[in-house]
Motif scaffolding. Structure first.
Motif, PDB file in Angstrom:
ATOM      1  N   ALA A 177       0.850  -1.198   0.000  1.00 44.39           N
ATOM      2  CA  ALA A 177       0.000   0.000   0.000  1.00 44.39           C
ATOM      3  C   ALA A 177       0.880   1.241   0.000  1.00 44.39           C
ATOM      4  O   ALA A 177       0.604   2.222  -0.705  1.00 44.39           O
ATOM      5  CB  ALA A 177      -0.913  -0.002   1.223  1.00 44.39           C
ATOM      6  N   ARG A 180       2.412   1.741  -3.397  1.00 45.34           N
ATOM      7  CA  ARG A 180       1.423   2.257  -4.351  1.00 45.34           C
ATOM      8  C   ARG A 180       1.170   3.738  -4.109  1.00 45.34           C
ATOM      9  O   ARG A 180       0.719   4.454  -4.987  1.00 45.34           O
ATOM     10  CB  ARG A 180       0.110   1.475  -4.232  1.00 45.34           C
TER      11      ARG A 180
ATOM     12  N   ARG B 282      -9.972  -7.218  -1.000  1.00 42.22           N
ATOM     13  CA  ARG B 282      -9.269  -5.971  -0.721  1.00 42.22           C
ATOM     14  C   ARG B 282      -9.676  -5.364   0.612  1.00 42.22           C
ATOM     15  O   ARG B 282      -8.894  -4.656   1.232  1.00 42.22           O
ATOM     16  CB  ARG B 282      -9.536  -4.968  -1.832  1.00 42.22           C
ATOM     17  N   ARG B 286      -7.562  -3.522   3.620  1.00 42.04           N
ATOM     18  CA  ARG B 286      -7.923  -2.243   4.230  1.00 42.04           C
ATOM     19  C   ARG B 286      -8.030  -2.386   5.734  1.00 42.04           C
ATOM     20  O   ARG B 286      -7.655  -1.491   6.483  1.00 42.04           O
ATOM     21  CB  ARG B 286      -9.268  -1.764   3.685  1.00 42.04           C
TER      22      ARG B 286
END
Lengths: 294, 295, 414, 363
Positions: A177, A180, B282, B286
């Protein structure tokens, strides 16, 4: 419209359960635990005062020493292993890979499983008689031995390794993450500057992701301090007491060895250690005003 | 520069060594992560004599479903031989109310702390924050005594309470961070429209909390399901969750070790979180990011 | 639990059919019993109690908790007692494990029952002493166990061409021979408490009764530092070379089973191992050889007891009374101990039906060649520390006997 | 003279989608070329292709007489400035400037000289020890430009460098970039969607739309003689007024007949003789609508109704309706107009544009 104070009141009322939990389950229990650690309690709490006697005993106890050493070994293998493996996976996944989604799913699924499951599976795979060792021998390499799980000086490494298998995906997910989120222009600028990709990662991206790394390290560190389940499932603390950990020390003395004073002393030591290490980080992260502003 | 090497159009893509290296690493890593799952599955379909031969990685030659039925309904924990199914039910009985309550409480806390700034809010926040990181061992003994005092020790409501207590920090942080990002003007507008504490919460905040509710649910469902320590200590014999039952089955002293049954039971125990993981995709990631309690 | 309910319903139906008063049947006295008898042989034994108790109008509610040599079960029970939700009865090992419960007044004083049934005259004095504080009886002993037996496979010894050992030197000769044969010389379980058992075997067998008493009862540090104790540590250390890598993760009964099935030569284990033998229709003393405390043949008097927490409910107290009475009935004692592999606690129980090993034990008991179990002599806390030390020594070959002795001295002295 | 940058037969496609197809572009040395267009027109793609940051599907890129089509960006002799600055956040300004040079193993002396020169040019010497996070937006962009400067590049590429800045800074930095160009005289290619930037900075502007260069010319030409309706409509604010109508033959040449009005086209600066009997669109910029007093007495004077007025200080913008049509007029400020006022208007045909309705091309 009701006056503001009255409206604030309902907010206070809504927080009553939380206040109860905070006061009793958190603050109260911690104080109580610390109090008991200064007594001579056995099975039942006794409210005398014996000073630091239990702490003295704790630090002279070989089992505690072994537990702390094991925690350090486990922690090092687990944290460093997760960081290195997780970072590599994140970087390689970030290279416009075919089937990225599949790889990502595979790398992260162990994290959905409990430490109990992780411990049991690896205990089975690493089983010194029927596991990897036997399989390799059956493949023709008869001299092959891999019996670390039954070796007091090695078993803890395997526990750390199994833990890494479970949690490396977590680091991968956090760092991916982060990767990205790296500005595409940075990569372009680096290419124009002629900086080779490995150098970009090393000199630019890793420093940029430092807060992600800190987050990952904190999460992993919490798991390290709390480590219990995986040891219970994988080795039960054995062989002998060679894979005991502090959390298990507390539970054992609390519920089996009938010495709650010693157990609470151990718990208090864990508490203080965590406080010393985490306090500054938490303060930095949540309460330092200037940082939030920028 | 000769005509044939005159560069034009797309740069010729060579399958470079580094490219091969990347894929090799990824495939190798994938194999490493899948291996235990593979071993679990094949072991669970083998017979014990086959397992004794020691080909842990081999496919079952003598395929059998018996370990599964045994694990489900007949495996022994101590003298009770009712399999893991008892644990499944217990785990659901614990997980559903505990997850619901802790999410609700976390949402209320997050909302109250971020918008209403009640007195002592900072203290609550600081304690919960610290609470999220402190090893549970510090709380255990007094909590056992407290719950005993109110006759909740070793009961279903007791273990649910424990999960709510220890789910609170992360849930509160999660919702607080989410609500902090909601424009405060929205809240002010609702106040001007005459909304009170609960009206705003239920009619404005909850409807716009969809994503964070999903994340919270994923975190709590997997977290509570995977719990071992609290189940072991607080659930009591009649409500042991699946993880504890699993450990009991595997470590029971009755008879010889049935590795195939153990592995079948292990898979069964891992099933719920795995389903959550694969379905949520996903969202799970998260959840991890959110659960990382970022400032 | 389902099975138990079913059986009990049948029991009620039967008693009704026998024309007993309905009222009596309703008064089925429910007693929840916490214990850790979960292996095959143990399970069969505890069923004898259950059968007898249910037959006399009680209702046995089984609360077996597996694991850890009773650690888990004790933890469960103690928590429930402290937490105000005690079981009707709960298993302990003979010894100091429940002292603190007694001194805090959480357990029933059994003197009235003892008087009614004359237990004080019938029960083996060592045990009676162990369950009493200040002359009051607080627990019902149900069996005498000797933890320090060496079991062997006569067949494997024959194959290896060696005799059953008489001394520790013999034992090492045998172990070497077995090693050459390619079988597991010494079957050892992974759990720490089984390793502690092995250690006590060496301590009493190699060091002798006096050393044992000096160290554990008198806490004599000089005795720990003596050459005799060092010899014990060395002998114990040597055993580390004869275990196989499958030790980790193996339960005690799996280790015993290796000897029973002639897969391993020796195993140090308590006499409850006989339960496993009976399950496989092997005769202790014949199919599997037994030696009590190799070297100085000595009997270890320990065992299991039941305590009865203080309760408020009258019906439950009645159930406790009934249960206590049933546990010590000679018939029940015999049936239970036969399956359990132990010796009855009552002096006047006939012994001729017992197996050779038990006979051997009884003979030692009569001769006075016995020691109280370590549980009777030292607190659970100290016992735990010794177990830790022993286990870490046993599983880590880099630790020297000298080092072991020093740390042992610290525990005893501290 | 050999072009500094030359793009030949460029095609860029993602899958089946052609983003740019057969594009030609030659830039002379020392020229300041602006690529202007709405977002998604392919201008950044073109710039990235020149920089070598994306793979092209066909064609060639030449820089300073060298075919660099397959060369890495660092080997093309370019420096580049990005919209998001793309500064390396954990390095000081000095490190940011020198990082590329250090990786390329330049001598310490050389690095120090280049850095100090760039710092001097951009007046960022006091900032050298700071981290990017401690700089303002304008300072950051200066550093980003400095990073391009130290590379001693032949060609500078700017990818919307000012769009993250607030209005005032944008104007300041715009001027500075122009100064920089005048001082360095290097080739610069500058991507923007802001027409003021384009008009003020460029030697030539390439207006792009749909992956094609619509018009490549000097700024004033683009403004005054837009080659098609897209360019005409895109350049200028407020936008050019368009009137549908038809060219018909008149006494003194063609006449434009709009809805409800007609105007002679004497003095029209066309590409050639105007055809007749063709549907066309008349385009007039707001400042070329003669209004009120200016319009009085002009041919084709018509009356329009004031809808609203926006006084802007230096001048005023008046929005009018005329029949169905709406138009905007820029006029000197002074007199105030009220909604409903009726005022005469006329068009300055010498500066108007006429587009073919079919092809939308300027006639």
């Amino acid at each position: 419209m009701k006056p503001l104070r009255l409206r604030r009141l309902s907010a206070q009322v809504a927080l009553v359960p939380t206040w109860i939990i905070v006061i009793f389950a958190y603050i109260g229990t911690i104080l109580w635990t610390i109090r008991i650690s200064f007594t001579s309690s056995g099975i039942l709490p006794k409210y005398d005062f014996v000073g630091f006697k239990q702490y003295d005993r704790l630090f002279q106890s070989s089992r505690w020493t072994i537990s702390v050493e094991n925690l350090a070994i486990f922690g090092l293998i687990f944290v460093i292993g997760c960081l290195v493996l997780g970072f590599l996976m994140a970087v390689f996944l970030d290279q416009r890979i075919k089937g990225e989604g599949i790889f990502r799913t595979i790398f992260l699924y162990p994290y959905a499983m409990s430490f109990i499951v992780t411990g049991l599976v690896w205990a089975w795979i690493l089983n010194p008689t029927l596991g990897i060792q036997q399989a390799v021998q059956n493949w023709g390499w008869h001299g092959f031995t891999f019996d670390w799980l039954s070796r007091g000086d090695r078993a803890i490494y395997l526990v750390g390794f199994a833990g890494m298998w479970q949690s490396a995906g977590l680091v991968m997910a956090i760092l991916l993450a982060g990767l990205r989120g790296v500005d595409e222009d940075i990569w372009k600028a680096a290419r124009v500057d002629g900086i080779p990709p490995w150098r970009v990662y090393l000199s630019i991206v890793i420093p940029m992701l430092s807060s992600m790394f800190v987050t990952a390290v904190v999460l992993l560190a919490i798991a390290v301090v709390k480590v219990y389940d995986i040891v219970v499932a994988m080795t039960g603390g054995g062989p002998g007491i060679s894979t005991e950990v502090p959390a298990k020390f507390v539970i054992d003395y609390l519920f089996n060895r009938q010495n709650i004073a010693l157990a609470t002393a151990a718990a208090s030591v864990m508490f203080v250690a965590v406080l010393v290490v985490l306090g500054p980080w938490l303060y930095n992260q949540y309460f330092r005003q200037d940082r939030r502003a920028s | 520069m000769t005509a044939e090497t005159q560069p034009r159009g797309r740069k010729p893509r060579r399958l470079t060594a580094s490219r091969i290296g990347i894929y090799a690493f990824l495939v190798f890593a994938a194999a490493f992560f899948l291996l235990p799952f593979y071993v679990m599955i094949v072991t669970s379909f083998k017979t014990m004599p086959e397992i004794q031969q020691g080909n842990i990685f081999g496919l079952p030659t003598d395929f059998t479903l018996k370990p599964w039925s045994t694990a489900w309904a007949h495996a022994c924990t101590g003298v009770n031989c009712e399999g893991i199914r008892v644990g499944v039910l217990n785990s659901f009985e614990i997980m559903i109310p505990a997850a619901t309550l802790s999410i609700l409480l976390g949402a209320i806390n997050g909302y109250a702390l971020s918008f209403w700034r009640p007195r002592g809010g900072n203290l609550i926040f600081a304690v919960l924050l610290l609470g999220a990181f402190i090893p549970y061992q510090v709380y255990l003994y007094p909590l056992v005594r407290m719950l005993s005092k109110v006759s909740l020790y070793n009961t279903l409501p007791g273990i649910i309470t424990v999960h709510v207590i220890f789910g609170l920090p992360v849930m509160t942080l999660l919702f607080r961070n989410y609500y902090v990002a909601v424009p405060v003007d929205l809240f002010k507008a609702a106040r001007i429209d005459g909304g009170g504490f609960w009206t705003i919460f239920f009619q404005l905040m909850i409807p716009m909390s969809g994503p964070i509710l999903v994340v919270a649910a994923i975190l709590q469902v997997t977290g509570i399901w995977n719990d071992f320590l609290f189940g072991l200590i607080f659930a009591g014999r009649d409500h042991l969750p699946m993880t504890v039952e699993l450990n009991n089955i595997v470590n029971t002293t009755t008879g010889t070790k049935a590795y195939n049954v153990n592995m079948a039971a292990t898979i069964l125990t891992a099933l719920v979180p795995l389903i959550v993981y694969f379905v949520s995709g996903r969202w799970f990631v998260r959840g991890i990011a959110a659960g990382a309690v970022k400032g | 639990m389902q099975a138990h309910k079913g059986r009990h319903a049948l029991g009620i139906a039967a008693s009704l059919a026998l024309g007993l008063a309905a009222a009596q049947a309703q008064a089925a006295e429910k007693a929840e019993v916490i214990h850790w008898w979960t292996s095959g042989g143990e399970h069969a034994a505890v069923k004898e109690f259950e059968k007898a108790f249910d037959a006399q109008g009680g209702k046995w509610v089984d609360a077996a908790v597996a694991g850890g040599g009773g650690d888990s079960a004790r933890a469960d029970g103690i928590n429930r007692i402290i937490g105000g939700n005690p079981p009707a009865a709960m298993q302990f090992n003979t010894g100091k494990q429940f002292d603190e419960l007694v001194s805090n007044g959480l357990l029933r004083n059994l003197d009235p029952l003892a008087k009614e049934y004359g237990w004080k005259d019938k029960i083996n004095p060592v045990l009676l002493n162990a369950v009493s504080q200040d002359g009051h009886m607080y627990a019902v002993p149900v069996d005498i166990h000797s933890n320090i037996w060496l079991w062997y496979s006569p067949e494997l010894l024959k194959k290896a061409g060696v005799e059953p050992p008489k001394t520790w030197d013999d034992l090492f000769t045998d172990l070497d021979a077995l090693k050459k044969q390619g079988v597991i010389p010494l079957a050892q379980a992974g759990s720490a408490w089984t390793q502690a058992l092995t250690f006590f075997n060496v301590m009493i067998g190699e060091g002798g009764k006096d050393l044992y008493m000096k160290v554990l009862k008198d806490r004599d540090v000089a005795a720990v530092k003596s050459p005799e104790f060092l010899k014990v540590a060395q002998t114990f250390g040597k055993l580390r070379d004869y275990v196989d890598s499958g030790m980790q993760g193996r339960q005690w009964n799996q280790a015993t089973a290796l000897v029973i099935n002639d897969k391993a030569g020796f195993n140090f284990m308590g006499d409850w191992a006989k339960g496993e033998m009976e399950l496989q229709n092997k005769v202790p003393g014949k199919d599997v050889g037994c030696i009590p405390a190799l070297g100085h043949n000595t009997y270890w008097v320990g065992g299991d007891v039941f305590v009865f927490p203080k309760l408020n409910d009258k019906a439950e107290i009645k159930a406790q009374d009934l249960l206590a009475k049933v546990l010590l009935e000679p018939k029940v004692q015999l049936a239970f101990n036969e399956k359990k592999g132990a010796v009855p606690v009552l002096k006047d129980v006939p012994s001729q039906d017992m197996d050779q090993c038990a006979q051997q034990g009884l003979a030692l008991l009569k001769k006075g060649d016995y020691v109280p179990s370590s549980d009777i002599l030292i607190s659970p806390d100290m016992s735990g520390s010794i177990t830790d030390l022993v286990a870490s020594f046993f599983t880590d070959k880099s630790q020297t006997p000298e080092n072991f002795v020093n740390r042992f001295a610290q525990i005893i002295g501290g | 003279m050999e072009p500094s940058v030359s793009v030949r037969d460029l095609r860029i496609s993602y899958g089946a989608l052609d983003v740019i197809d057969n594009l030609q572009l030659d830039i002379t040395p020392g020229e300041f070329l602006v690529l202007l267009g709405p977002s998604g027109c392919g201008k950044s793609t073109l710039l990235n292709a020149i920089a070598g940051l994306i793979d092209i599907s066909d064609g060639e890129v030449w820089i300073s007489g060298k075919n660099v089509t397959w060369d890495e960006p660092k080997d093309r002799g370019i420096g580049m400035v990005f919209q998001s600055y793309a500064l390396y956040p954990q390095m000081s300004v000095e490190k940011n400037l020198s990082f590329g040079l250090r990786v390329a193993r330049h001598s310490k002396k050389d690095i120090a000289e280049r850095v100090s020169r760039a710092a001097e040019i951009l007046q960022i010497e006091p900032l050298l020890k700071r981290r990017p996070s401690n700089l303002s937006g304008g300072q950051r962009q200066r550093v980003a430009i400095g990073r391009a400067l130290v590379r001693d590049a032949d060609v500078f590429l700017f990818d919307e460098p000012l769009s993250n800045l607030d209005a005032k800074l944008r104007v300041d930095l715009r001027v500075e970039i122009k100064r920089l160009h005048q001082r360095l005289r290097s080739t610069m290619i500058y991507v923007t969607h802001d027409q003021i930037e384009a008009l003020t900075l460029a030697d030539r502007i390439a207006v792009m739309h749909g992956g094609e260069i619509q018009q490549l010319d000097e700024p004033l030409t683009i403004y005054n003689r837009p080659c098609n309706m897209f360019v005409a409509g895109f350049i200028g604010s407020p936008a050019m007024n368009f009137f549908d109508g038809r060219l018909v033959a008149g006494q003194d040449g063609p006449i434009f007949e709009g809805q409800g009005f007609a105007t002679g086209l004497a003095g029209y600066d066309g590409n050639g003789p105007l055809p007749v009997n063709r549907d066309v669109i008349l385009g007039v910029r707001p400042e070329h609508v003669l209004f009120d007093r200016d319009a009085a007495g002009q041919p084709a004077e018509v009356e329009a109704v004031v809808e609203l007025e926006e006084p802007m200080g230096a001048d005023s913008l008046v929005w009018l309706t005329y029949g169905e049509a709406k138009l905007s007029v820029r006029c000197a400020s002074g007199k105030r107009y009220r909604p409903g006022d009726r005022v005469p208007i006329a068009f300055d045909i010498t500066r108007a544009s006429i587009f073919d309705t079919q092809s939308e091309k300027r006639l």
